[in-house]
Write an enzyme that holds these catalytic residues in place. Structure first.
Site, PDB file in Angstrom:
ATOM      1  N   TYR A 147       0.820  -1.211   0.000  1.00 59.20           N
ATOM      2  CA  TYR A 147       0.000   0.000   0.000  1.00 59.20           C
ATOM      3  C   TYR A 147       0.856   1.265   0.000  1.00 59.20           C
ATOM      4  O   TYR A 147       1.955   1.252   0.536  1.00 59.20           O
ATOM      5  CB  TYR A 147      -0.914   0.022   1.226  1.00 59.20           C
ATOM      6  CG  TYR A 147      -1.991  -1.019   1.228  1.00 59.20           C
ATOM      7  CD1 TYR A 147      -2.300  -1.780   0.098  1.00 59.20           C
ATOM      8  CD2 TYR A 147      -2.727  -1.282   2.387  1.00 59.20           C
ATOM      9  CE1 TYR A 147      -3.291  -2.745   0.123  1.00 59.20           C
ATOM     10  CE2 TYR A 147      -3.721  -2.238   2.422  1.00 59.20           C
ATOM     11  CZ  TYR A 147      -3.999  -2.977   1.295  1.00 59.20           C
ATOM     12  OH  TYR A 147      -4.981  -3.928   1.340  1.00 59.20           O
ATOM     13  N   GLY A 170     -23.635   4.766  -3.636  1.00 60.40           N
ATOM     14  CA  GLY A 170     -24.550   5.446  -4.553  1.00 60.40           C
ATOM     15  C   GLY A 170     -23.950   6.639  -5.255  1.00 60.40           C
ATOM     16  O   GLY A 170     -24.591   7.263  -6.105  1.00 60.40           O
TER      17      GLY A 170
END
Length: 346
Positions: free
Chosen positions: A53, A243
Protein backbone atom coordinates in the site's frame (compact mmCIF):
# COMPACT_ATOMS: atom_id res chain seq x y z
CA UNK A 1 -18.98 -1.16 18.68
CA UNK A 2 -19.36 -4.92 18.45
CA UNK A 3 -16.44 -7.28 18.93
CA UNK A 4 -15.49 -10.79 17.83
CA UNK A 5 -12.95 -13.06 19.51
CA UNK A 6 -10.09 -14.10 17.26
CA UNK A 7 -9.18 -17.79 17.49
CA UNK A 8 -5.67 -18.55 18.78
CA UNK A 9 -5.07 -14.99 19.93
CA UNK A 10 -8.05 -14.87 22.30
CA UNK A 11 -8.32 -11.16 21.44
CA UNK A 12 -11.51 -9.21 20.91
CA UNK A 13 -11.40 -7.31 17.62
CA UNK A 14 -13.92 -4.77 16.42
CA UNK A 15 -16.45 -5.97 13.86
CA UNK A 16 -15.43 -2.88 11.88
CA UNK A 17 -11.79 -2.85 10.73
CA UNK A 18 -9.99 0.30 9.61
CA UNK A 19 -8.85 -0.10 6.01
CA UNK A 20 -5.89 2.00 4.89
CA UNK A 21 -5.02 1.38 1.26
CA UNK A 22 -5.77 4.93 0.10
CA UNK A 23 -3.23 6.44 2.50
CA UNK A 24 -0.39 7.82 0.42
CA UNK A 25 -2.41 8.12 -2.80
CA UNK A 26 -5.70 9.82 -1.90
CA UNK A 27 -4.83 10.66 1.72
CA UNK A 28 -1.95 12.55 3.28
CA UNK A 29 -0.21 11.56 6.50
CA UNK A 30 -2.27 14.15 8.38
CA UNK A 31 -5.46 12.63 6.92
CA UNK A 32 -4.32 9.18 7.98
CA UNK A 33 -3.55 10.32 11.53
CA UNK A 34 -6.98 11.94 11.80
CA UNK A 35 -8.63 8.70 10.67
CA UNK A 36 -6.66 6.65 13.21
CA UNK A 37 -7.61 9.08 15.98
CA UNK A 38 -11.28 8.82 15.06
CA UNK A 39 -11.28 5.06 14.57
CA UNK A 40 -9.82 4.37 17.99
CA UNK A 41 -12.16 6.86 19.66
CA UNK A 42 -15.09 4.99 18.08
CA UNK A 43 -13.90 1.62 19.39
CA UNK A 44 -12.33 0.40 16.14
CA UNK A 45 -9.30 -1.46 17.49
CA UNK A 46 -8.59 -3.61 14.40
CA UNK A 47 -6.52 -1.99 11.62
CA UNK A 48 -5.36 -3.48 8.34
CA UNK A 49 -2.48 -2.47 6.06
CA UNK A 50 0.07 -4.02 3.67
CA UNK A 51 3.62 -3.57 2.44
CA UNK A 52 2.27 -2.88 -1.06
CA UNK A 53 0.00 0.00 0.00
CA UNK A 54 -1.01 2.57 -1.06
CA UNK A 55 -3.10 1.11 -3.84
CA UNK A 56 -2.88 1.22 -6.81
CA UNK A 57 0.74 0.09 -6.32
CA UNK A 58 3.41 2.71 -7.00
CA UNK A 59 7.14 2.05 -6.60
CA UNK A 60 7.72 5.62 -5.44
CA UNK A 61 5.02 5.46 -2.77
CA UNK A 62 5.23 1.79 -1.76
CA UNK A 63 5.23 1.41 2.01
CA UNK A 64 3.91 4.90 2.72
CA UNK A 65 0.71 3.56 4.29
CA UNK A 66 2.71 1.59 6.86
CA UNK A 67 4.99 4.61 7.40
CA UNK A 68 1.98 6.83 8.17
CA UNK A 69 0.77 4.27 10.67
CA UNK A 70 4.24 4.02 12.19
CA UNK A 71 4.50 7.76 12.77
CA UNK A 72 1.10 7.66 14.50
CA UNK A 73 2.26 4.83 16.79
CA UNK A 74 5.43 6.79 17.57
CA UNK A 75 3.51 9.99 18.28
CA UNK A 76 0.64 8.56 20.34
CA UNK A 77 2.32 5.60 22.06
CA UNK A 78 -0.93 3.66 21.58
CA UNK A 79 0.32 0.64 19.64
CA UNK A 80 -0.91 -1.61 22.47
CA UNK A 81 -4.51 -0.51 21.88
CA UNK A 82 -4.55 -1.77 18.29
CA UNK A 83 -4.85 -5.27 16.80
CA UNK A 84 -2.68 -4.76 13.73
CA UNK A 85 -2.81 -6.74 10.50
CA UNK A 86 -0.39 -6.36 7.60
CA UNK A 87 0.59 -8.31 4.49
CA UNK A 88 3.43 -9.30 2.22
CA UNK A 89 3.08 -9.69 -1.54
CA UNK A 90 4.50 -12.26 -3.97
CA UNK A 91 5.27 -11.89 -7.66
CA UNK A 92 5.66 -8.12 -7.55
CA UNK A 93 8.37 -5.47 -7.94
CA UNK A 94 9.40 -6.04 -4.33
CA UNK A 95 12.60 -7.87 -3.37
CA UNK A 96 14.19 -7.25 -6.78
CA UNK A 97 11.12 -8.58 -8.54
CA UNK A 98 11.61 -12.08 -7.12
CA UNK A 99 9.23 -11.94 -4.17
CA UNK A 100 7.99 -15.35 -3.08
CA UNK A 101 6.60 -16.93 0.08
CA UNK A 102 9.94 -18.46 0.97
CA UNK A 103 11.43 -18.39 4.47
CA UNK A 104 14.06 -15.90 3.29
CA UNK A 105 11.56 -13.50 1.73
CA UNK A 106 9.06 -13.76 4.59
CA UNK A 107 11.80 -12.81 7.05
CA UNK A 108 12.99 -9.92 4.86
CA UNK A 109 9.45 -8.63 4.34
CA UNK A 110 8.69 -8.65 8.07
CA UNK A 111 11.96 -6.81 8.74
CA UNK A 112 10.72 -4.00 6.50
CA UNK A 113 7.12 -4.09 7.78
CA UNK A 114 8.25 -3.67 11.37
CA UNK A 115 10.66 -0.86 10.51
CA UNK A 116 8.02 1.15 8.65
CA UNK A 117 5.37 0.48 11.29
CA UNK A 118 7.72 1.37 14.14
CA UNK A 119 6.63 -1.68 16.13
CA UNK A 120 8.24 -4.95 17.12
CA UNK A 121 5.28 -7.21 16.33
CA UNK A 122 2.31 -7.61 13.98
CA UNK A 123 -0.80 -9.35 15.29
CA UNK A 124 -1.95 -11.00 12.05
CA UNK A 125 0.42 -11.35 9.10
CA UNK A 126 -1.30 -12.09 5.80
CA UNK A 127 -0.21 -13.49 2.44
CA UNK A 128 -1.63 -10.82 0.14
CA UNK A 129 -2.45 -13.14 -2.77
CA UNK A 130 -1.37 -16.64 -3.82
CA UNK A 131 1.87 -17.26 -5.67
CA UNK A 132 -0.05 -19.57 -7.96
CA UNK A 133 -2.36 -18.31 -10.67
CA UNK A 134 -5.94 -18.49 -9.45
CA UNK A 135 -9.24 -16.72 -9.88
CA UNK A 136 -8.84 -13.61 -7.75
CA UNK A 137 -8.78 -9.83 -8.37
CA UNK A 138 -11.88 -9.86 -10.58
CA UNK A 139 -11.39 -13.22 -12.30
CA UNK A 140 -14.65 -15.09 -11.99
CA UNK A 141 -13.66 -18.60 -13.09
CA UNK A 142 -10.74 -21.02 -12.94
CA UNK A 143 -9.29 -21.51 -16.43
CA UNK A 144 -6.91 -23.76 -18.34
CA UNK A 145 -3.95 -21.38 -18.02
CA UNK A 146 -4.27 -21.51 -14.26
CA UNK A 147 -4.56 -25.29 -14.28
CA UNK A 148 -1.43 -25.59 -16.44
CA UNK A 149 0.83 -24.04 -13.79
CA UNK A 150 2.86 -26.76 -12.02
CA UNK A 151 2.85 -26.53 -8.25
CA UNK A 152 6.50 -27.65 -8.37
CA UNK A 153 7.39 -24.18 -9.67
CA UNK A 154 6.02 -22.53 -6.52
CA UNK A 155 7.17 -22.28 -2.92
CA UNK A 156 5.99 -25.43 -1.11
CA UNK A 157 3.06 -24.75 1.22
CA UNK A 158 4.91 -26.43 4.07
CA UNK A 159 7.95 -24.13 3.72
CA UNK A 160 5.69 -21.09 3.95
CA UNK A 161 3.80 -22.46 6.95
CA UNK A 162 7.01 -23.37 8.77
CA UNK A 163 8.46 -19.92 8.12
CA UNK A 164 5.34 -18.22 9.49
CA UNK A 165 5.36 -20.54 12.51
CA UNK A 166 9.00 -19.62 13.11
CA UNK A 167 8.06 -15.94 13.05
CA UNK A 168 5.34 -16.64 15.63
CA UNK A 169 7.91 -18.35 17.85
CA UNK A 170 10.19 -15.32 17.51
CA UNK A 171 7.32 -13.06 18.57
CA UNK A 172 7.49 -10.91 15.44
CA UNK A 173 3.98 -11.99 14.42
CA UNK A 174 1.27 -13.46 16.63
CA UNK A 175 -0.80 -15.26 13.98
CA UNK A 176 -1.16 -15.41 10.22
CA UNK A 177 -3.86 -15.40 7.59
CA UNK A 178 -4.45 -15.58 3.85
CA UNK A 179 -5.88 -13.07 1.41
CA UNK A 180 -7.44 -13.32 -2.05
CA UNK A 181 -7.27 -17.09 -1.79
CA UNK A 182 -9.57 -19.87 -2.90
CA UNK A 183 -11.29 -22.75 -1.12
CA UNK A 184 -8.59 -25.14 -2.34
CA UNK A 185 -5.81 -22.83 -1.22
CA UNK A 186 -7.28 -22.28 2.25
CA UNK A 187 -7.93 -25.98 2.78
CA UNK A 188 -4.42 -26.86 1.60
CA UNK A 189 -2.90 -24.54 4.21
CA UNK A 190 -5.18 -25.97 6.89
CA UNK A 191 -4.37 -29.56 5.88
CA UNK A 192 -0.60 -29.01 5.73
CA UNK A 193 -0.59 -27.30 9.12
CA UNK A 194 -2.69 -30.01 10.75
CA UNK A 195 -0.68 -32.84 9.18
CA UNK A 196 2.59 -31.38 10.48
CA UNK A 197 1.40 -30.21 13.89
CA UNK A 198 1.85 -26.54 13.00
CA UNK A 199 -0.17 -23.39 13.63
CA UNK A 200 -2.77 -22.81 10.90
CA UNK A 201 -4.11 -19.55 9.40
CA UNK A 202 -6.86 -17.90 11.45
CA UNK A 203 -8.35 -15.46 8.91
CA UNK A 204 -8.80 -14.98 5.19
CA UNK A 205 -9.20 -11.52 3.63
CA UNK A 206 -11.34 -11.73 0.49
CA UNK A 207 -13.80 -9.40 -1.24
CA UNK A 208 -17.40 -9.54 -0.04
CA UNK A 209 -20.26 -7.14 -0.71
CA UNK A 210 -23.75 -6.95 -2.14
CA UNK A 211 -22.09 -6.96 -5.57
CA UNK A 212 -19.82 -9.91 -4.83
CA UNK A 213 -21.11 -12.71 -2.62
CA UNK A 214 -18.96 -15.44 -4.18
CA UNK A 215 -17.47 -16.14 -0.73
CA UNK A 216 -20.78 -17.75 0.19
CA UNK A 217 -20.47 -20.41 -2.51
CA UNK A 218 -17.75 -22.53 -0.90
CA UNK A 219 -15.60 -20.41 1.42
CA UNK A 220 -18.29 -19.61 4.00
CA UNK A 221 -18.61 -23.24 5.05
CA UNK A 222 -14.84 -23.43 5.60
CA UNK A 223 -15.05 -20.33 7.79
CA UNK A 224 -17.78 -22.03 9.82
CA UNK A 225 -16.32 -25.54 10.04
CA UNK A 226 -12.65 -24.59 10.41
CA UNK A 227 -13.02 -21.40 12.47
CA UNK A 228 -11.26 -19.20 9.90
CA UNK A 229 -13.09 -15.89 9.83
CA UNK A 230 -13.52 -13.66 6.81
CA UNK A 231 -12.01 -10.19 6.85
CA UNK A 232 -14.30 -8.73 4.21
CA UNK A 233 -12.72 -6.15 1.93
CA UNK A 234 -14.36 -3.87 -0.64
CA UNK A 235 -17.70 -4.09 1.23
CA UNK A 236 -18.84 -1.02 -0.71
CA UNK A 237 -17.45 -2.19 -4.06
CA UNK A 238 -14.88 0.64 -4.16
CA UNK A 239 -17.57 3.11 -3.17
CA UNK A 240 -20.14 2.04 -5.76
CA UNK A 241 -22.55 0.89 -3.05
CA UNK A 242 -22.54 4.36 -1.51
CA UNK A 243 -24.55 5.45 -4.55
CA UNK A 244 -22.12 8.20 -5.51
CA UNK A 245 -21.57 6.79 -9.02
CA UNK A 246 -25.26 6.38 -9.87
CA UNK A 247 -26.46 7.86 -13.18
CA UNK A 248 -22.92 7.81 -14.53
CA UNK A 249 -21.57 10.31 -12.03
CA UNK A 250 -17.81 10.48 -11.47
CA UNK A 251 -17.21 12.72 -8.43
CA UNK A 252 -13.95 14.63 -8.51
CA UNK A 253 -11.21 12.82 -6.62
CA UNK A 254 -13.26 9.64 -6.15
CA UNK A 255 -11.49 6.31 -6.58
CA UNK A 256 -13.23 5.18 -9.78
CA UNK A 257 -12.82 8.67 -11.22
CA UNK A 258 -9.07 8.53 -10.66
CA UNK A 259 -8.37 4.88 -11.49
CA UNK A 260 -10.04 2.99 -14.32
CA UNK A 261 -8.50 -0.35 -13.29
CA UNK A 262 -11.49 -1.00 -11.00
CA UNK A 263 -14.13 -0.79 -13.73
CA UNK A 264 -15.46 -4.26 -12.82
CA UNK A 265 -17.53 -2.51 -10.14
CA UNK A 266 -19.42 -0.45 -12.70
CA UNK A 267 -20.11 -2.94 -15.51
CA UNK A 268 -23.66 -2.97 -16.85
CA UNK A 269 -24.86 -5.75 -14.53
CA UNK A 270 -23.27 -4.04 -11.53
CA UNK A 271 -24.89 -0.73 -12.46
CA UNK A 272 -28.28 -2.40 -12.70
CA UNK A 273 -27.93 -4.18 -9.38
CA UNK A 274 -26.65 -1.03 -7.67
CA UNK A 275 -29.65 0.96 -8.88
CA UNK A 276 -31.95 -1.66 -7.40
CA UNK A 277 -30.09 -1.69 -4.06
CA UNK A 278 -30.33 2.11 -4.02
CA UNK A 279 -34.09 1.83 -4.44
CA UNK A 280 -34.33 -0.54 -1.46
CA UNK A 281 -32.37 1.91 0.69
CA UNK A 282 -34.46 4.86 -0.40
CA UNK A 283 -37.77 3.09 0.24
CA UNK A 284 -36.57 1.98 3.68
CA UNK A 285 -35.23 5.45 4.53
CA UNK A 286 -31.69 4.12 4.89
CA UNK A 287 -28.32 5.52 3.92
CA UNK A 288 -27.26 3.25 1.05
CA UNK A 289 -23.66 2.84 2.23
CA UNK A 290 -24.76 2.00 5.76
CA UNK A 291 -27.30 -0.52 4.46
CA UNK A 292 -24.62 -2.20 2.35
CA UNK A 293 -22.17 -2.35 5.25
CA UNK A 294 -24.84 -3.54 7.69
CA UNK A 295 -25.54 -6.48 5.39
CA UNK A 296 -21.86 -7.52 5.54
CA UNK A 297 -21.75 -6.93 9.31
CA UNK A 298 -24.68 -9.31 9.76
CA UNK A 299 -23.05 -12.35 8.15
CA UNK A 300 -22.03 -14.99 10.69
CA UNK A 301 -18.83 -15.93 8.82
CA UNK A 302 -17.50 -12.36 8.85
CA UNK A 303 -15.00 -11.70 11.62
CA UNK A 304 -14.50 -8.06 10.63
CA UNK A 305 -15.65 -5.71 7.89
CA UNK A 306 -12.78 -3.64 6.42
CA UNK A 307 -13.96 -0.12 5.66
CA UNK A 308 -11.92 2.59 4.00
CA UNK A 309 -12.63 6.28 3.66
CA UNK A 310 -11.00 9.36 2.18
CA UNK A 311 -12.25 11.68 4.93
CA UNK A 312 -13.36 11.46 8.54
CA UNK A 313 -17.00 12.24 7.71
CA UNK A 314 -17.20 9.15 5.51
CA UNK A 315 -15.36 7.15 8.12
CA UNK A 316 -17.76 8.11 10.92
CA UNK A 317 -20.78 7.27 8.80
CA UNK A 318 -19.31 3.90 7.82
CA UNK A 319 -18.43 3.05 11.42
CA UNK A 320 -21.98 3.92 12.47
CA UNK A 321 -23.26 1.09 10.24
CA UNK A 322 -22.49 -1.20 13.17
CA UNK A 323 -25.60 0.17 14.91
CA UNK A 324 -27.91 -0.64 11.99
CA UNK A 325 -29.87 -3.90 11.97
CA UNK A 326 -31.64 -4.63 8.70
CA UNK A 327 -35.22 -5.82 9.04
CA UNK A 328 -36.56 -8.90 7.28
CA UNK A 329 -38.26 -6.90 4.51
CA UNK A 330 -34.96 -5.25 3.55
CA UNK A 331 -33.08 -8.56 3.71
CA UNK A 332 -35.73 -10.27 1.58
CA UNK A 333 -35.55 -7.48 -1.01
CA UNK A 334 -31.75 -7.74 -1.10
CA UNK A 335 -31.99 -11.49 -1.60
CA UNK A 336 -34.45 -11.07 -4.47
CA UNK A 337 -31.99 -8.83 -6.33
CA UNK A 338 -29.14 -11.22 -5.65
CA UNK A 339 -31.22 -14.08 -7.08
CA UNK A 340 -31.85 -12.13 -10.28
CA UNK A 341 -28.34 -10.66 -10.66
CA UNK A 342 -25.86 -12.64 -8.56
CA UNK A 343 -22.29 -11.44 -8.13
CA UNK A 344 -22.00 -8.89 -10.97
CA UNK A 345 -18.60 -7.66 -9.72
CA UNK A 346 -16.32 -10.66 -9.07
Amino acid sequence: MQYQTLPQLDEKVSKICLGTMTWGQQNTQDDAHAQMDMALSEGVNFWDTAEMYPSPPDKDKQGDTERFMGTWFSKTKQRDKVILASKMSPMSFLRDGKSRYTAEHISAAIDDNLQRLQTDYIDIYQLHWPERQANFFGQRGYNEDMAAQPLEDLTPFLETIKALNDEIKKGRIRAYGLSNDTAWGLMRYLWEADKNGLIAPITVQNPYSLLNRLYEVNMAEISHRENVGLLAYSPLGFGVLSGKYLDGKRPEGARLTKYDRFERYVNEQAKSATEQYAKIAAEAGLDMAQMSLAFVNSRSFVTSNIIGATNTEQLKSNIDSIDLTLDSDVLDAIEAIHTRQPNPSP
